[in-house]
Design a protein around this motif. Structure first.
Motif, PDB file in Angstrom:
ATOM      1  N   ARG A  82       7.626  -6.812   3.711  1.00  0.00           N
ATOM      2  CA  ARG A  82       8.345  -5.624   3.033  1.00  0.00           C
ATOM      3  C   ARG A  82       8.061  -4.821   1.899  1.00  0.00           C
ATOM      4  O   ARG A  82       8.552  -3.903   1.595  1.00  0.00           O
ATOM      5  N   ARG A  83       7.416  -5.631   0.870  1.00  0.00           N
ATOM      6  CA  ARG A  83       7.160  -5.417  -0.346  1.00  0.00           C
ATOM      7  C   ARG A  83       5.822  -4.666  -0.634  1.00  0.00           C
ATOM      8  O   ARG A  83       5.663  -3.945  -1.356  1.00  0.00           O
ATOM      9  N   HIS A  84       4.809  -5.167  -0.017  1.00  0.00           N
ATOM     10  CA  HIS A  84       3.417  -4.897  -0.273  1.00  0.00           C
ATOM     11  C   HIS A  84       2.528  -5.027   0.780  1.00  0.00           C
ATOM     12  O   HIS A  84       2.563  -6.058   1.739  1.00  0.00           O
ATOM     13  N   ARG A  85       1.414  -4.198   0.973  1.00  0.00           N
ATOM     14  CA  ARG A  85       0.508  -4.703   2.102  1.00  0.00           C
ATOM     15  C   ARG A  85      -0.922  -4.190   1.361  1.00  0.00           C
ATOM     16  O   ARG A  85      -1.119  -3.151   0.833  1.00  0.00           O
ATOM     17  N   VAL A  86      -1.928  -4.475   1.770  1.00  0.00           N
ATOM     18  CA  VAL A  86      -3.313  -4.531   1.281  1.00  0.00           C
ATOM     19  C   VAL A  86      -4.177  -4.302   2.572  1.00  0.00           C
ATOM     20  O   VAL A  86      -4.106  -4.977   3.344  1.00  0.00           O
ATOM     21  N   VAL A  87      -4.751  -3.112   2.612  1.00  0.00           N
ATOM     22  CA  VAL A  87      -5.888  -3.058   3.634  1.00  0.00           C
ATOM     23  C   VAL A  87      -7.263  -2.763   3.316  1.00  0.00           C
ATOM     24  O   VAL A  87      -7.483  -1.975   1.944  1.00  0.00           O
TER      25      VAL A  87
ATOM     26  N   PHE B  85      -4.162   6.820  -7.668  1.00  0.00           N
ATOM     27  CA  PHE B  85      -3.176   7.168  -6.921  1.00  0.00           C
ATOM     28  C   PHE B  85      -3.436   7.911  -5.609  1.00  0.00           C
ATOM     29  O   PHE B  85      -4.318   8.711  -5.979  1.00  0.00           O
ATOM     30  N   GLY B  86      -2.765   7.622  -4.754  1.00  0.00           N
ATOM     31  CA  GLY B  86      -2.848   8.525  -3.459  1.00  0.00           C
ATOM     32  C   GLY B  86      -2.045   8.368  -2.466  1.00  0.00           C
ATOM     33  O   GLY B  86      -1.133   7.647  -2.785  1.00  0.00           O
ATOM     34  N   GLU B  87      -1.944   9.258  -1.364  1.00  0.00           N
ATOM     35  CA  GLU B  87      -1.047   9.143  -0.429  1.00  0.00           C
ATOM     36  C   GLU B  87      -1.624   8.619   1.023  1.00  0.00           C
ATOM     37  O   GLU B  87      -2.806   9.115   1.310  1.00  0.00           O
ATOM     38  N   VAL B  88      -0.901   7.755   1.454  1.00  0.00           N
ATOM     39  CA  VAL B  88      -1.193   7.515   2.794  1.00  0.00           C
ATOM     40  C   VAL B  88      -0.898   8.375   3.623  1.00  0.00           C
ATOM     41  O   VAL B  88       0.257   8.840   3.883  1.00  0.00           O
TER      42      VAL B  88
ATOM     43  N   ARG C 220       2.134  12.659   5.302  1.00  0.00           N
ATOM     44  CA  ARG C 220       2.044  11.713   4.290  1.00  0.00           C
ATOM     45  C   ARG C 220       3.134  10.668   4.704  1.00  0.00           C
ATOM     46  O   ARG C 220       4.349  11.130   5.191  1.00  0.00           O
ATOM     47  N   ILE C 221       2.986   9.362   4.592  1.00  0.00           N
ATOM     48  CA  ILE C 221       4.103   8.496   4.924  1.00  0.00           C
ATOM     49  C   ILE C 221       4.405   7.300   3.815  1.00  0.00           C
ATOM     50  O   ILE C 221       5.392   6.723   3.901  1.00  0.00           O
ATOM     51  N   ASP C 222       3.326   7.376   2.657  1.00  0.00           N
ATOM     52  CA  ASP C 222       3.474   6.419   1.657  1.00  0.00           C
ATOM     53  C   ASP C 222       2.557   6.628   0.536  1.00  0.00           C
ATOM     54  O   ASP C 222       1.806   7.733   0.732  1.00  0.00           O
ATOM     55  N   GLU C 223       2.961   6.198  -0.506  1.00  0.00           N
ATOM     56  CA  GLU C 223       2.131   6.238  -1.542  1.00  0.00           C
ATOM     57  C   GLU C 223       1.213   5.009  -1.829  1.00  0.00           C
ATOM     58  O   GLU C 223       1.664   3.884  -1.158  1.00  0.00           O
ATOM     59  N   ALA C 224       0.142   5.024  -2.515  1.00  0.00           N
ATOM     60  CA  ALA C 224      -0.716   3.758  -2.654  1.00  0.00           C
ATOM     61  C   ALA C 224      -1.769   3.951  -3.828  1.00  0.00           C
ATOM     62  O   ALA C 224      -1.957   4.919  -4.398  1.00  0.00           O
ATOM     63  N   VAL C 225      -2.079   2.648  -4.341  1.00  0.00           N
ATOM     64  CA  VAL C 225      -3.175   2.579  -5.437  1.00  0.00           C
ATOM     65  C   VAL C 225      -4.221   2.024  -4.852  1.00  0.00           C
ATOM     66  O   VAL C 225      -4.181   0.978  -3.873  1.00  0.00           O
ATOM     67  N   VAL C 226      -5.381   2.889  -4.836  1.00  0.00           N
ATOM     68  CA  VAL C 226      -6.614   2.501  -4.399  1.00  0.00           C
ATOM     69  C   VAL C 226      -7.709   2.225  -5.275  1.00  0.00           C
ATOM     70  O   VAL C 226      -7.672   2.781  -6.388  1.00  0.00           O
ATOM     71  N   THR C 227      -8.495   1.067  -5.047  1.00  0.00           N
ATOM     72  CA  THR C 227      -9.450   0.579  -6.000  1.00  0.00           C
ATOM     73  C   THR C 227     -10.547   0.611  -5.307  1.00  0.00           C
ATOM     74  O   THR C 227     -10.888   0.241  -4.090  1.00  0.00           O
ATOM     75  N   PHE C 228     -12.070   0.722  -5.964  1.00  0.00           N
ATOM     76  CA  PHE C 228     -13.099   0.798  -5.373  1.00  0.00           C
ATOM     77  C   PHE C 228     -14.012  -0.200  -6.025  1.00  0.00           C
ATOM     78  O   PHE C 228     -14.024  -0.230  -7.385  1.00  0.00           O
ATOM     79  N   PHE C 229     -14.822  -1.015  -5.436  1.00  0.00           N
ATOM     80  CA  PHE C 229     -15.678  -1.838  -5.741  1.00  0.00           C
ATOM     81  C   PHE C 229     -17.033  -1.449  -5.384  1.00  0.00           C
ATOM     82  O   PHE C 229     -17.404  -1.570  -4.219  1.00  0.00           O
TER      83      PHE C 229
ATOM     84  N   ASP D 114     -20.637  -5.863  -0.505  1.00  0.00           N
ATOM     85  CA  ASP D 114     -20.759  -4.564  -0.280  1.00  0.00           C
ATOM     86  C   ASP D 114     -19.704  -3.596  -0.967  1.00  0.00           C
ATOM     87  O   ASP D 114     -19.087  -3.876  -1.837  1.00  0.00           O
ATOM     88  N   ASP D 115     -19.985  -2.303  -0.572  1.00  0.00           N
ATOM     89  CA  ASP D 115     -18.992  -1.196  -1.144  1.00  0.00           C
ATOM     90  C   ASP D 115     -17.463  -1.797  -0.494  1.00  0.00           C
ATOM     91  O   ASP D 115     -17.587  -1.753   0.663  1.00  0.00           O
ATOM     92  N   VAL D 116     -16.695  -1.695  -1.381  1.00  0.00           N
ATOM     93  CA  VAL D 116     -15.167  -2.340  -0.854  1.00  0.00           C
ATOM     94  C   VAL D 116     -14.241  -1.232  -1.435  1.00  0.00           C
ATOM     95  O   VAL D 116     -14.115  -0.879  -2.509  1.00  0.00           O
ATOM     96  N   VAL D 117     -13.229  -0.999  -0.646  1.00  0.00           N
ATOM     97  CA  VAL D 117     -12.057  -0.057  -1.009  1.00  0.00           C
ATOM     98  C   VAL D 117     -10.892  -0.900  -0.488  1.00  0.00           C
ATOM     99  O   VAL D 117     -10.747  -1.335   0.424  1.00  0.00           O
ATOM    100  N   GLU D 118     -10.066  -1.031  -1.419  1.00  0.00           N
ATOM    101  CA  GLU D 118      -8.720  -1.745  -1.375  1.00  0.00           C
ATOM    102  C   GLU D 118      -7.542  -0.859  -1.418  1.00  0.00           C
ATOM    103  O   GLU D 118      -7.411   0.034  -2.653  1.00  0.00           O
ATOM    104  N   ILE D 119      -6.763  -0.713  -0.480  1.00  0.00           N
ATOM    105  CA  ILE D 119      -5.560   0.012  -0.432  1.00  0.00           C
ATOM    106  C   ILE D 119      -4.367  -0.604  -0.476  1.00  0.00           C
ATOM    107  O   ILE D 119      -4.261  -1.247   0.664  1.00  0.00           O
ATOM    108  N   SER D 120      -3.629  -0.422  -1.700  1.00  0.00           N
ATOM    109  CA  SER D 120      -2.229  -1.308  -1.822  1.00  0.00           C
ATOM    110  C   SER D 120      -1.167  -0.302  -1.492  1.00  0.00           C
ATOM    111  O   SER D 120      -1.104   0.872  -2.610  1.00  0.00           O
ATOM    112  N   ALA D 121      -0.350  -0.642  -0.686  1.00  0.00           N
ATOM    113  CA  ALA D 121       0.998   0.117  -0.468  1.00  0.00           C
ATOM    114  C   ALA D 121       2.032  -0.528  -0.277  1.00  0.00           C
ATOM    115  O   ALA D 121       2.063  -1.762  -0.378  1.00  0.00           O
ATOM    116  N   HIS D 122       3.284   0.122  -0.175  1.00  0.00           N
ATOM    117  CA  HIS D 122       4.564  -0.595  -0.128  1.00  0.00           C
ATOM    118  C   HIS D 122       4.181  -1.258   1.362  1.00  0.00           C
ATOM    119  O   HIS D 122       3.604  -0.634   2.271  1.00  0.00           O
TER     120      HIS D 122
END
Length: 169
Positions: free
Chosen positions: A16-21, A49-52, A60-69, A78-86
């Motif tokens: 319920r606190r954190h989710r990463v895709v 910062f972005g909106e899910v 819009r359903i949530d806010e997220a922090v997005v990182t790119f590697f 590979d190219d990787v994008v991680e989306i961290s949200a509530h």
């Protein structure tokens, strides 16, 4: 699974606190930009910062922090994008909707450790250690898995595997 496919995985246990895709592959960045409304362009080494958004309506359903590697400097090479949200149940359900919609449109479901193994970043014992770390329930289990992720088991098995291969030839 083709190594040229872009893959998607929910990389954290349901919480319920954190989710990463995680998206990994040649289209990861483009797909993330399609699924999110980002405040700034994705750049290597910078959290954005972005909106899910809900896949079918774009709401819009949530806010997220997005990182790119960028490849080859990511875990999977590979190219990787991680989306961290509530981790609200709605985001968890939407993550699954993302995954289903993305799989239909572009992506192959797969595991990041398997992708890293197939790209030669880690060996099989290290890939299994990632799973062991995720599933660990005690500090001891986590420590052993972390040591195996660093290659401790691989180093111990190396002399045996070399002698076996020499005998086999």
């Amino acid at each position: 699974m083709n190594l040229d496919d872009t893959i998607v995985a929910i990389t954290t246990r349901q919480s319920r606190r954190h989710r990463v895709v995680r998206l990994a592959g040649p289209e990861a960045r483009a797909i993330a930009c399609f699924m999110l409304r980002l405040k700034h362009e994705l750049a290597v080494g910078r959290a954005v910062f972005g909106e899910v958004t809900e896949p079918s309506t774009g709401e819009r359903i949530d806010e997220a922090v997005v990182t790119f590697f960028a490849k080859p400097h990511s875990y999977t090479a590979d190219d990787v994008v991680e989306i961290s949200a509530h981790g609200a149940p709605l985001f968890c359900a939407t993550s699954l909707s993302w995954r289903q919609a993305a799989v239909r449109a572009w992506l192959s479901p797969a595991s990041s450790p398997m992708r890293a193994f197939l790209n030669g970043r880690i060996d099989l014992t290290q890939a299994e250690a990632v799973r062991d770390l995720i599933e660990s329930q005690t500090l001891y289990q986590a420590k052993v898995a972390a040591q195996q992720m660093e290659g401790s088991l691989s180093r111990r098995l190396q002399p045996s595997s070399e002698s076996w291969l020499n005998w086999w030839r």
